[in-house]
Design an enzyme around this catalytic site. Structure first.
Site, PDB file in Angstrom:
ATOM      1  N   LYS A  80      -9.831   2.135  -2.142  1.00 39.92           N
ATOM      2  CA  LYS A  80      -9.976   1.510  -0.872  1.00 39.92           C
ATOM      3  C   LYS A  80     -11.362   2.115  -0.508  1.00 39.92           C
ATOM      4  O   LYS A  80     -11.535   3.191  -0.421  1.00 39.92           O
ATOM      5  CB  LYS A  80      -8.842   2.037  -0.194  1.00 39.92           C
ATOM      6  CG  LYS A  80      -8.748   1.477   1.312  1.00 39.92           C
ATOM      7  CD  LYS A  80      -7.622   1.919   2.020  1.00 39.92           C
ATOM      8  CE  LYS A  80      -7.340   1.248   3.388  1.00 39.92           C
ATOM      9  NZ  LYS A  80      -6.097   1.821   4.080  1.00 39.92           N
ATOM     10  N   CYS A 134      -5.484  -3.131   2.623  1.00 44.08           N
ATOM     11  CA  CYS A 134      -5.105  -3.133   4.189  1.00 44.08           C
ATOM     12  C   CYS A 134      -6.364  -3.289   5.018  1.00 44.08           C
ATOM     13  O   CYS A 134      -6.854  -4.183   4.852  1.00 44.08           O
ATOM     14  CB  CYS A 134      -4.348  -1.532   4.325  1.00 44.08           C
ATOM     15  SG  CYS A 134      -3.477  -1.811   5.961  1.00 44.08           S
ATOM     16  N   GLU A 157       0.776  -1.316   0.173  1.00 42.61           N
ATOM     17  CA  GLU A 157       0.020   0.130   0.101  1.00 42.61           C
ATOM     18  C   GLU A 157       0.901   1.416  -0.120  1.00 42.61           C
ATOM     19  O   GLU A 157       1.874   1.256   0.638  1.00 42.61           O
ATOM     20  CB  GLU A 157      -0.922   0.082   1.194  1.00 42.61           C
ATOM     21  CG  GLU A 157      -1.715   1.217   1.174  1.00 42.61           C
ATOM     22  CD  GLU A 157      -2.762   1.249   2.751  1.00 42.61           C
ATOM     23  OE1 GLU A 157      -3.700   1.747   2.740  1.00 42.61           O
ATOM     24  OE2 GLU A 157      -2.237   0.541   3.693  1.00 42.61           O
TER      25      GLU A 157
END
Length: 295
Positions: free
Chosen positions: A122, A154, A47
């Site tokens: 995300k 994540c 990330e």
């Protein structure tokens, strides 16, 4: 029949967004990795790998300074790099400046032909610490000859809805791009196995190396077994060769030949209301996204 997919999870520290030559250094690393692993077809980075920041920098300032449209100079360079090296390239996520003026944490994917074939924003920023705008779509892409791959970033892994939807959309493998410098990486390793087990999908979770992350990148098969793992926070490459058809085999015949989690709902069976979402599980839709052999 699926071809074996050779992958490299590049557990590495981030490049600072403002460092002169950061993209040059990244390009050199990709070329070095492909030379060292000539059979690798998929390279995956953590990330915000190209949008790093120093401890004394305010995250919002870095976010604003590093954001570009996906088809900007950075994206053009990344597409050319994938084409030149002939690999599928996931360069980690980047700060994307959207057409709406908002900034997203976005993972682009480039094919060996140098085309951006997918991009995922995300959906679940790590509140209250992250201030990027949340995405609104789950994203999968097809690797011809190998299988279908889903994307998560994540903190997305902490929400079961994300991996469930990617599996429902037919993902054989989920790439989870991570930048975790905190002790809860231990929980993330449990989540990688749990998400694999309950969705019967392979998981590859690549974390940043120190000082940006605590490492411990991991590859898990669709039955939840750990195939490969980086045991420390040092810079290293986790390699594996995956048969993405395994996910479909497990969904068809069951985990350990027993448990078939996509089977409880058959067409015509009564649905279940989901008051949390204002919706319902509908038997006609439950298996709709899966490949036909797993329905």
């Amino acid at each position: 029949m699926n071809s074996p997919l050779s992958i490299c999870l590049v557990q590495s520290a981030a490049h600072h967004h403002a460092d002169e030559g950061a993209l040059d250094a990244f390009e050199a690393d990709v070329r070095r990795t492909t030379r060292a692993h000539p059979g690798a077809r998929l390279l995956v980075y953590p990330e915000l790998h190209l949008c790093g920041h120093r401890p004394d920098e305010e995250a919002g300032t870095v976010m604003t300074a590093a954001a570009e449209p996906l088809d900007g100079p950075r994206g053009t360079r990344l597409a050319g790099l994938a084409r030149d090296t002939g690999v599928w390239l996931v360069p980690g996520s980047v700060y994307e400046r959207g057409d709406d003026g908002r900034i997203y944490n976005t993972a682009p994917v480039y094919s060996p032909e140098g085309e951006r074939v997918a991009s995922y924003r995300k959906v679940f920023p790590w509140l209250p610490y992250e201030t990027t705008a949340p995405g609104s779509e789950f994203v999968v892409f097809d690797m011809d000859g190998y299988g279908r791959v889903g994307l998560s970033i994540c903190y997305d892994a902490w929400f079961p809805e994300v991996t469930r939807h990617l599996a429902w959309q037919g993902a054989d493998l989920v790439l989870n791009l991570v930048r975790t410098p905190t002790v809860d990486r231990a929980q993330e390793l449990v989540l990688a196995r749990a998400n694999a087990i309950v969705n019967q999908v392979a998981i590859a979770s690549v974390n940043a190396a120190q000082p940006d992350g605590v490492g411990r990148s991991i590859v898990v098969d669709p039955e939840g077994r750990v195939r490969a793992e980086a045991g420390s926070a040092t810079q290293q490459i986790v390699t594996d060769v995956l048969d993405l058809g395994e996910a479909r085999r497990v969904r068809t015949h069951g985990t350990a030949g027993l448990t078939r989690v996509w089977d409880p709902f058959t067409v015509g069976q009564a649905g279940i209301e989901l008051p949390l979402y204002g919706g319902r599980i509908d038997s006609a839709r439950w298996r709709q996204g899966l490949p036909s052999e797993a329905r």
